[in-house]
Design an enzyme around this catalytic site. Structure first.
Site, PDB file in Angstrom:
ATOM      1  N   LYS A 185      36.712  24.915  77.545  1.00  0.00           N
ATOM      2  CA  LYS A 185      36.889  26.230  76.927  1.00  0.00           C
ATOM      3  C   LYS A 185      38.384  26.548  76.883  1.00  0.00           C
ATOM      4  CE  LYS A 185      37.373  30.396  78.014  1.00  0.00           C
ATOM      5  NZ  LYS A 185      38.326  30.840  76.971  1.00  0.00           N
ATOM      6  N   GLY A 238      45.051  28.807  85.013  1.00  0.00           N
ATOM      7  CA  GLY A 238      45.219  30.169  84.517  1.00  0.00           C
ATOM      8  C   GLY A 238      45.785  31.056  85.605  1.00  0.00           C
ATOM      9  N   THR A 240      46.122  33.639  88.814  1.00  0.00           N
ATOM     10  CA  THR A 240      45.559  33.677  90.164  1.00  0.00           C
ATOM     11  C   THR A 240      44.388  34.667  90.214  1.00  0.00           C
ATOM     12  OG1 THR A 240      47.608  32.967  91.183  1.00  0.00           O
ATOM     13  CG2 THR A 240      46.131  34.250  92.568  1.00  0.00           C
ATOM     14  N   GLY A 243      41.531  32.836  88.744  1.00  0.00           N
ATOM     15  CA  GLY A 243      41.273  31.667  89.596  1.00  0.00           C
ATOM     16  C   GLY A 243      40.441  32.030  90.813  1.00  0.00           C
ATOM     17  N   GLU A 261      44.622  25.566  89.114  1.00  0.00           N
ATOM     18  CA  GLU A 261      46.092  25.538  88.974  1.00  0.00           C
ATOM     19  C   GLU A 261      46.482  26.935  88.523  1.00  0.00           C
ATOM     20  OE1 GLU A 261      48.068  23.083  89.627  1.00  0.00           O
ATOM     21  OE2 GLU A 261      46.790  21.315  89.617  1.00  0.00           O
ATOM     22  N   GLU A 395      54.351  37.679  88.897  1.00  0.00           N
ATOM     23  CA  GLU A 395      54.625  36.728  87.819  1.00  0.00           C
ATOM     24  C   GLU A 395      54.714  37.500  86.505  1.00  0.00           C
ATOM     25  OE1 GLU A 395      51.406  34.074  86.640  1.00  0.00           O
ATOM     26  OE2 GLU A 395      52.844  32.428  86.548  1.00  0.00           O
TER      27      GLU A 395
HETATM   28  P1  NAD Z   1      44.026  33.788  82.374  1.00  0.00           P
HETATM   29  O1  NAD Z   1      43.632  33.594  83.788  1.00  0.00           O
HETATM   30  O2  NAD Z   1      43.974  35.140  81.805  1.00  0.00           O
HETATM   31  O3  NAD Z   1      43.115  32.887  81.424  1.00  0.00           O
HETATM   32  C1  NAD Z   1      42.997  31.495  81.618  1.00  0.00           C
HETATM   33  C2  NAD Z   1      41.685  31.040  81.025  1.00  0.00           C
HETATM   34  O4  NAD Z   1      40.632  31.650  81.763  1.00  0.00           O
HETATM   35  C3  NAD Z   1      41.465  31.422  79.570  1.00  0.00           C
HETATM   36  O5  NAD Z   1      40.796  30.389  78.907  1.00  0.00           O
HETATM   37  C4  NAD Z   1      40.573  32.647  79.676  1.00  0.00           C
HETATM   38  O6  NAD Z   1      39.768  32.860  78.563  1.00  0.00           O
HETATM   39  C5  NAD Z   1      39.740  32.287  80.884  1.00  0.00           C
HETATM   40  N1  NAD Z   1      39.144  33.430  81.576  1.00  0.00           N
HETATM   41  C6  NAD Z   1      39.603  34.705  81.629  1.00  0.00           C
HETATM   42  N2  NAD Z   1      38.754  35.470  82.330  1.00  0.00           N
HETATM   43  C7  NAD Z   1      37.740  34.673  82.741  1.00  0.00           C
HETATM   44  C8  NAD Z   1      36.552  34.881  83.491  1.00  0.00           C
HETATM   45  N3  NAD Z   1      36.239  36.080  83.963  1.00  0.00           N
HETATM   46  N4  NAD Z   1      35.752  33.820  83.726  1.00  0.00           N
HETATM   47  C9  NAD Z   1      36.071  32.589  83.263  1.00  0.00           C
HETATM   48  N5  NAD Z   1      37.157  32.341  82.523  1.00  0.00           N
HETATM   49  C10 NAD Z   1      37.992  33.360  82.269  1.00  0.00           C
HETATM   50  O7  NAD Z   1      45.479  33.151  82.244  1.00  0.00           O
HETATM   51  P2  NAD Z   1      46.385  33.048  80.941  1.00  0.00           P
HETATM   52  O8  NAD Z   1      46.967  34.389  80.675  1.00  0.00           O
HETATM   53  O9  NAD Z   1      45.641  32.363  79.855  1.00  0.00           O
HETATM   54  O10 NAD Z   1      47.509  32.036  81.435  1.00  0.00           O
HETATM   55  C11 NAD Z   1      48.604  32.401  82.158  1.00  0.00           C
HETATM   56  C12 NAD Z   1      48.427  32.041  83.607  1.00  0.00           C
HETATM   57  O11 NAD Z   1      48.194  30.631  83.751  1.00  0.00           O
HETATM   58  C13 NAD Z   1      49.686  32.301  84.413  1.00  0.00           C
HETATM   59  O12 NAD Z   1      49.344  32.932  85.620  1.00  0.00           O
HETATM   60  C14 NAD Z   1      50.232  30.912  84.669  1.00  0.00           C
HETATM   61  O13 NAD Z   1      51.048  30.805  85.808  1.00  0.00           O
HETATM   62  C15 NAD Z   1      48.998  30.113  84.792  1.00  0.00           C
HETATM   63  N6  NAD Z   1      49.277  28.686  84.595  1.00  0.00           N
HETATM   64  C16 NAD Z   1      49.280  27.866  85.687  1.00  0.00           C
HETATM   65  C17 NAD Z   1      49.576  26.512  85.534  1.00  0.00           C
HETATM   66  C18 NAD Z   1      49.588  25.579  86.717  1.00  0.00           C
HETATM   67  O14 NAD Z   1      49.545  24.373  86.506  1.00  0.00           O
HETATM   68  N7  NAD Z   1      49.636  26.081  87.940  1.00  0.00           N
HETATM   69  C19 NAD Z   1      49.871  26.003  84.271  1.00  0.00           C
HETATM   70  C20 NAD Z   1      49.855  26.877  83.179  1.00  0.00           C
HETATM   71  C21 NAD Z   1      49.556  28.215  83.348  1.00  0.00           C
END
Ligand code: NAD
Length: 495
Positions: A185, A238, A240, A243, A261, A395
């Protein structure tokens, strides 16, 4: 498509890919895929929900059970993975422009970094899979104990929008290479390249049902995947915040393996005996402004030793104009658009909070190019940041650098480690003892010494503390997508 691919050449198919077919969502719902470059609607994308996730998981399970992929010899899977990587390169210009239009990064990096890294990752795991051996335990000669690795089964993958192809590749490559079926997804903010990757995987020979892509919003499509009783492993990149929910959902459902991650607020420590100040300045500025600051490992907290801070900042300010935002579809652009209006408003909100809490804005701080309809923010630097300020603790995920100072190594380490995150860190010094001592003391998954840009598929990537659980990349990633099995065999030897 050729390197002259323009944004006008592309046509997008926003349907999900389930069991080898492009399909609409079960209830026909769609959402607009809006470009942050200029605000235009690129296409409409399937707004999938639980029923679509059920269909994709059922297809993935059926493919796993009949062993159409997991039962192939590793050398055969290798050949298919390498074809998949070749096709990504063949379609590199198209994929790069799609990524740029979808999430705003400069096309030169989308092509030069994202496409190349994704293809390389898929090729590397394909090449690795027929070279990894299992084990035999050192048992008495009356028995034989085989320790083998088997694919976990159906792997759910949820990724963010900042490096859509790379984040997907880091998970799907080891998962597919080791024989699993996958349901991916992508983020609702950047769904288009994931769909194209799945088309290319099919073309390469990955059998139908083995690699499915289900588009949609997190709570509507991501949660049903994380909660699914027939998914064996969920691999998430995504925030924290989400996560933590992924781990809860794994526990609430079938105790699937959960790998995360997550976010970062990485410290970059520059000592007065830094071997090359110009390089340190370039790395500090270049790494926070790369990808519009939307990098989990961006060194967003810069700690400069008191005695060199003024000189350091003077040099840093001289570089800032080189990062002025521009249209990311143009080949010379180095700073593109923020992914969407919501993220841009969040970044601007952090800038306001920095000002309100008394940090000194020394560069940028404004939205620009609003007349384009796109989302652009100036490269921004705050000096005089205090550890307790919001811009030092949270962040931001935008082009905003917070500069703090320190007097000695002990203070630098204490301040650097004072974070809920532990993804990466940087240290700049000519003193080898200080470099090693500080690197050891930093609570981070990766520590960079006298550089901040070394990276390779051969090394693990992931974080300490609330930056997540598990590691992507390198051979270690196979641990996430394989079960370890022990088989005991009694040997009643006639001799
Ligand atoms: P996000 O957590 O909002 O979304 C990430 C993914 O999770 C998306 O596909 C989103 O649709 C999905 N999602 C959102 N809510 C959900 C739920 N309730 N249940 C299941 N899935 C859900 O993050 P973002 O804004 O897309 O990305 C930015 C974040 O990602 C930042 O915090 C960044 O640091 C992190 N990131 C970490 C790494 C790493 O390797 N550590 C790499 C890239 C990005």
């Amino acid at each position: 498509m050729s390197s002259t691919t323009t944004s006008q050449d592309l046509k997008f198919d926003g349907r999900a890919l389930i069991n080898g077919k492009r399909v609409d969502s079960r209830d026909g719902q769609l959402f607009d895929c809006i470009s942050p470059v200029d605000g235009r609607v690129l296409t409409q994308v399937a707004r999938c929900g639980a029923a679509d996730i059920d269909a994709a998981v059922a297809a993935a399970r059926a493919a796993f059970e009949d062993r159409r992929w997991s039962g192939m010899a590793p050398a055969q899977r290798k050949r298919v993975m390498i074809r998949f990587a070749d096709l990504i390169q063949k379609h590199g210009d198209e994929l790069a422009m799609t990524e740029t239009l979808d999430m705003g990064k400069p096309v030169k990096y989308a092509r030069g970094v994202d496409v190349n890294s994704a293809a390389n990752c898929i090729r590397w795991y394909g090449e690795a899979v027929d070279k990894v051996y299992d084990e035999i335990a050192p048992t008495p000669s009356t028995a034989l104990a085989l320790i083998t690795r088997e694919p976990v089964g159906v792997v759910g993958v949820i990724v963010p929008w900042n490096y859509p192809m790379i984040m997907a590749a880091w998970k799907i490559a080891p998962a597919l290479a080791s024989g699993n079926s996958v349901v991916l997804k992508p983020s609702e903010k950047s769904p288009l390249t994931a769909l194209r990757l799945a088309d290319l995987a099919l073309e390469a020979g990955i059998p139908e049902g083995v690699f499915n892509v289900v588009t949609g919003y997190g709570p509507e499509a991501g949660s049903p995947l994380a909660l699914h009783m027939d998914v064996d492993c969920i691999a998430f990149t995504g925030s924290t915040r989400v996560g933590k929910q992924i781990h809860v959902m794994a526990g609430q459902s079938n105790l699937k393996r959960a790998w995360t991650e997550l976010g970062g607020k990485s410290p970059n420590i520059v000592f007065a005996d830094c071997p090359n100040l110009d390089k340190a300045v370039e790395a500090a500025v270049g790494s926070i402004f790369f990808n519009q600051g939307e990098s989990c490992n961006a060194p967003s907290r810069l700690f400069v030793q008191d005695s060199i801070k003024e000189r350091f900042l003077e040099k840093a300010l001289a570089l800032v104009p080189g990062y002025a935002p521009a249209n990311p579809t143009l080949p010379g652009t180095v700073m593109g658009a923020i992914v969407d209006q919501i993220q841009m408003k969040s970044v601007l909100g952090y800038i306001e909070s920095g000002k309100a809490e008394g940090a000194r804005l020394i560069a940028g701080g404004e939205q620009v190019m609003a007349e384009t309809g796109g989302c652009y923010v100036q490269p921004t630097i705050f000096d005089g940041v205090k550890p307790e300020m919001k811009i030092s603790r949270e962040e931001i995920f935008g082009p905003v650098l917070s500069v703090l100072s320190f007097s000695d190594a002990a203070e630098a380490v204490r301040l650097a480690n004072d974070s809920v995150y532990g993804l990466q860190a940087g240290v700049w010094t000519s003193d080898i003892n200080k470099a090693h001592g500080v690197a050891r003391a930093l609570r981070a998954g990766t520590v960079h010494v006298n550089q901040y840009d070394e990276d390779d598929i051969t090394v693990p990537f992931g974080g300490f503390k609330q930056s997540g659980v598990g590691r992507d990349k390198s051979l270690h990633a196979f641990d996430k997508y394989t079960e370890t099995k022990t088989t005991w065999i009694r040997i009643d030897s006639p001799v």
